[in-house]
Design an enzyme around this catalytic site. Structure first.
Site, PDB file in Angstrom:
ATOM      1  N   GLY A  13      17.892 -38.162  22.275  1.00  0.00           N
ATOM      2  CA  GLY A  13      17.295 -36.926  22.791  1.00  0.00           C
ATOM      3  C   GLY A  13      17.721 -36.512  24.183  1.00  0.00           C
ATOM      4  CB  SER A  19      16.736 -34.665  28.488  1.00  0.00           C
ATOM      5  OG  SER A  19      17.494 -33.611  27.976  1.00  0.00           O
ATOM      6  CB  ILE A  20      11.524 -36.506  28.655  1.00  0.00           C
ATOM      7  CG1 ILE A  20      10.637 -35.397  29.249  1.00  0.00           C
ATOM      8  CG2 ILE A  20      10.779 -37.834  28.579  1.00  0.00           C
ATOM      9  CD1 ILE A  20       9.438 -35.014  28.401  1.00  0.00           C
ATOM     10  CG  ASP A  65      21.058 -34.088  12.550  1.00  0.00           C
ATOM     11  OD1 ASP A  65      19.865 -34.461  12.461  1.00  0.00           O
ATOM     12  OD2 ASP A  65      21.403 -32.906  12.409  1.00  0.00           O
ATOM     13  CB  ILE A  94      14.166 -36.341  18.438  1.00  0.00           C
ATOM     14  CG1 ILE A  94      15.379 -37.134  18.914  1.00  0.00           C
ATOM     15  CG2 ILE A  94      14.550 -35.325  17.385  1.00  0.00           C
ATOM     16  CD1 ILE A  94      16.012 -37.984  17.824  1.00  0.00           C
ATOM     17  CB  ALA A  97       9.236 -25.901  16.237  1.00  0.00           C
ATOM     18  CE1 TYR A 159       4.312 -28.247  22.357  1.00  0.00           C
ATOM     19  CE2 TYR A 159       2.731 -29.407  20.984  1.00  0.00           C
ATOM     20  CZ  TYR A 159       3.891 -29.406  21.718  1.00  0.00           C
ATOM     21  OH  TYR A 159       4.640 -30.558  21.823  1.00  0.00           O
ATOM     22  CE  LYS A 166       5.762 -33.474  20.541  1.00  0.00           C
ATOM     23  NZ  LYS A 166       7.013 -34.223  20.383  1.00  0.00           N
ATOM     24  CB  THR A 197      12.918 -30.118  29.028  1.00  0.00           C
ATOM     25  OG1 THR A 197      11.964 -29.751  28.029  1.00  0.00           O
ATOM     26  CG2 THR A 197      12.364 -31.254  29.869  1.00  0.00           C
ATOM     27  CG  LEU A 198      18.014 -27.229  27.076  1.00  0.00           C
ATOM     28  CD1 LEU A 198      19.052 -27.809  26.127  1.00  0.00           C
ATOM     29  CD2 LEU A 198      18.132 -25.716  27.150  1.00  0.00           C
TER      30      LEU A 198
END
Ligand code: NAP
Length: 259
Positions: A13, A19-20, A65, A94, A97, A159, A166, A197-198
């Site tokens: 990810g 990125s985290i 992937d 990862i 949506a 969300y 989640k 983040t992205l």
């Protein structure tokens, strides 16, 4: 001696420096771990390899992937070769949506959008752990961490479908913790407050979420990627050896508030 000297980690990810997963990589490296990265496809390869090349020594990178079973199998074969048949730690960072499913009403969610989001954001934790298990067993056990968000438990406007993901991700994490505990493999989640983040930019009204949390959280601010990465490090390291199936909130305390 570093906390993680001699330990090996797979981090998924990483999309860019924000990125985290990249923050988790930096924390793991700072404490002596060897880290391998995966990238989803050729589109991301050069970006991930450029980040990996900044490290000394450069980090090995493998294409995966996570929704494609053959990719997962091939990547874990390569990781096994890289790390002498053993793996101690996995970071699952990862999620995806469609943009149209991260705005408006949940009642508009299409079956395709729902399936895609669940497959990428939740099922991949299961397939990653299946791939990692033989290498973790060879290491005498292991630890994995996934990234969640409060929107899986409470309603966070926009969300939407990712909240449903989640919720099922956290449930999958607990079932995996139960299933893999007999192999001395721990599985936990970090529930991070919003960070730029992205992926986060895809959520409608995201900057409003940052402002709101900074106003309401006990610490009066948002969290940084580094803070989230360090919490991942804790859950991956022997310092958390008695913890599995847990969600650790790294959100400046926002989740405790009722008003
Ligand atoms: P990010 O930098 O955009 O990372 C998301 C990563 O998921 C990207 O590298 C993305 O690759 C990857 N990915 C998507 N589909 C994939 C697939 N099929 N196979 C392999 N990789 C795939 O955003 P992030 O915020 O760090 O997100 C990491 C995790 O933290 C996510 O689970 C997110 O839900 C969670 N989280 C984020 C926040 C936040 O506010 N940022 C808060 C709580 C939890 P592509 O770029 O190719 O799609």
């Amino acid at each position: 001696m570093g906390l993680l000297d001699g330990k090996t980690a797979l981090v998924t990810g990483v999309a860019n420096k924000d990125s985290i997963a990249w923050a988790a990589t930096r924390s793991l490296l700072d404490h002596g771990a060897r880290v391998a990265l995966t990238y989803q496809n050729e589109r991301l390869e050069s970006r991930v390899r450029a980040l990996a090349a900044e490290c000394d020594p450069p980090l090995p990178c493998f294409q995966m992937d996570a929704t494609i079973e053959e990719d997962v199998t091939r990547a874990f074969e390569a990781i096994g070769k890289e790390f002498g048949g053993r793996l101690d730690m996995v970071v699952h960072s990862i999620a995806f949506a469609r943009k149209e499913d991260l705005a408006g009403g949940i009642v508009e969610t299409s079956a395709d959008g729902f399936k895609l989001a669940q497959e990428v954001s939740t099922y991949t934790l299961i397939s990653l752990m299946r791939g990692a298990l033989p290498l973790m067993q060879a290491a005498g056990g292991g630890s994995a961490v996934t990234l969640s968000y409060l929107g899986g438990e409470r309603v966070v406007p926009n969300y939407n479908v990712m909240g449903l993901c989640k919720a099922s991700l956290e449930s999958a994490m607990r079932y995996l913790a139960w299933d893999l505990g007999k192999h001395n493999v721990r599985v936990n989640a970090v529930s991070a407050g919003p960070v730029k983040t992205l992926a986060a930019r895809g959520i409608s009204g995201f900057s409003g979420m940052l402002d709101y949390v900074a106003q309401k959280a006990p610490l009066g601010r948002n969290v940084t990627q580094e803070e989230v990465g360090n919490a991942c490090l804790f859950l991956l390291s022997p310092l958390s050896s008695g913890i599995t199936g847990e969600v650790l909130y790294v959100d400046a305390g926002y989740h405790i508030m009722g008003m």
